[in-house]
Design an enzyme around this catalytic site. Sequence first.
Site, PDB file in Angstrom:
ATOM      1  N   LEU A 133     -10.414  53.121  -5.770  1.00 49.86           N
ATOM      2  CA  LEU A 133     -11.241  53.443  -6.936  1.00 49.86           C
ATOM      3  C   LEU A 133     -11.987  52.199  -7.418  1.00 49.86           C
ATOM      4  O   LEU A 133     -11.469  51.084  -7.337  1.00 49.86           O
ATOM      5  CB  LEU A 133     -10.345  53.978  -8.058  1.00 49.86           C
ATOM      6  CG  LEU A 133      -9.669  55.317  -7.734  1.00 49.86           C
ATOM      7  CD1 LEU A 133      -8.512  55.578  -8.681  1.00 49.86           C
ATOM      8  CD2 LEU A 133     -10.678  56.456  -7.777  1.00 49.86           C
TER       9      LEU A 133
ATOM     10  N   ASN B 258      -0.214  56.196 -10.220  1.00 52.21           N
ATOM     11  CA  ASN B 258      -0.144  56.435  -8.785  1.00 52.21           C
ATOM     12  C   ASN B 258       1.315  56.377  -8.347  1.00 52.21           C
ATOM     13  O   ASN B 258       2.138  55.753  -9.012  1.00 52.21           O
ATOM     14  CB  ASN B 258      -0.941  55.341  -8.054  1.00 52.21           C
ATOM     15  CG  ASN B 258      -0.953  55.542  -6.547  1.00 52.21           C
ATOM     16  OD1 ASN B 258      -1.093  56.659  -6.054  1.00 52.21           O
ATOM     17  ND2 ASN B 258      -0.796  54.454  -5.809  1.00 52.21           N
TER      18      ASN B 258
ATOM     19  N   HIS C  37       3.515  55.227  -4.963  1.00 47.30           N
ATOM     20  CA  HIS C  37       3.358  54.474  -3.724  1.00 47.30           C
ATOM     21  C   HIS C  37       4.711  54.459  -3.008  1.00 47.30           C
ATOM     22  O   HIS C  37       5.742  54.233  -3.647  1.00 47.30           O
ATOM     23  CB  HIS C  37       2.889  53.049  -4.057  1.00 47.30           C
ATOM     24  CG  HIS C  37       2.681  52.220  -2.840  1.00 47.30           C
ATOM     25  ND1 HIS C  37       1.548  52.327  -2.061  1.00 47.30           N
ATOM     26  CD2 HIS C  37       3.470  51.286  -2.235  1.00 47.30           C
ATOM     27  CE1 HIS C  37       1.645  51.482  -1.040  1.00 47.30           C
ATOM     28  NE2 HIS C  37       2.795  50.837  -1.130  1.00 47.30           N
TER      29      HIS C  37
ATOM     30  N   SER D 154       7.581  53.876  -5.833  1.00 48.27           N
ATOM     31  CA  SER D 154       7.251  53.294  -7.136  1.00 48.27           C
ATOM     32  C   SER D 154       6.157  54.103  -7.806  1.00 48.27           C
ATOM     33  O   SER D 154       5.147  54.426  -7.175  1.00 48.27           O
ATOM     34  CB  SER D 154       6.723  51.862  -6.971  1.00 48.27           C
ATOM     35  OG  SER D 154       7.621  51.062  -6.235  1.00 48.27           O
TER      36      SER D 154
ATOM     37  N   ASP E  52      -2.544  48.754  -5.639  1.00 44.72           N
ATOM     38  CA  ASP E  52      -1.079  48.847  -5.727  1.00 44.72           C
ATOM     39  C   ASP E  52      -0.439  47.694  -6.511  1.00 44.72           C
ATOM     40  O   ASP E  52       0.718  47.334  -6.267  1.00 44.72           O
ATOM     41  CB  ASP E  52      -0.451  48.907  -4.317  1.00 44.72           C
ATOM     42  CG  ASP E  52      -0.889  50.144  -3.545  1.00 44.72           C
ATOM     43  OD1 ASP E  52      -1.150  51.176  -4.186  1.00 44.72           O
ATOM     44  OD2 ASP E  52      -0.974  50.065  -2.309  1.00 44.72           O
TER      45      ASP E  52
END
Length: 196
Positions: A89, A103, A105, A132, A141
């Site tokens: 993004l 998010n 991950h 996570s 991330d």
Amino acid sequence: MKQVAVLISGRGSNLQSLIDAAGDSYRIILVVSNVEGAGGLDKARAAGIATTVIPHAGKTREAFDGEMDARLRAAGAELVVLAGFMRILSDVFVRGWEGKLINIHPSLLPAYKGTKVHERVIEAREALSGASVHFVVPELDAGPVIAQAKVPVHPSDTPQTLADRVLAVEHKLYPEERKLLASDKVNLENGLAVFR
Ligand code: GRF
């Protein structure tokens, strides 16, 4: 009740766990995919959730994100959840949804950011891996972690067996975090996940 939008690119098993856990604390109002045939779109439709496909071919990152931002705001989204959304993004989009964008991950962040996580975890002979949930910041991330779940890594694991074990904990972890965020019990403040 928080109005949640979910962004996907693929099969949508995390989306399904979010659909199954939705209740008093949040409602999924829109599922956005950048991939036309993403399996998650069928899961959303089966649950009676509005879907929209925004193809990315031939668009700049900013143009794609701008279109997505407009649709999310028009739908009244208050929180945006990435569930297997395979596009990076733009900074503008991420800053526009700061503290409202999360998010999941499949690693114990900050270890193993990026792709091919399970291959790298096995290669490094790690004893533990996991999943996570984190706030999204412009760096990939790298946002503050809200919650993690651990799984063992077995010597006999292949990337697929490890991915399956991690995915099983993702499906439990993500809906719980969604409820936490929906209740405003965790917020992004000065670059940290702050719990009340
Ligand atoms: C999950 O492993 C998630 O951690 C990663 O992408 C995968 C998505 O799987 N970000 P699904 O589409 O939710 O089944």
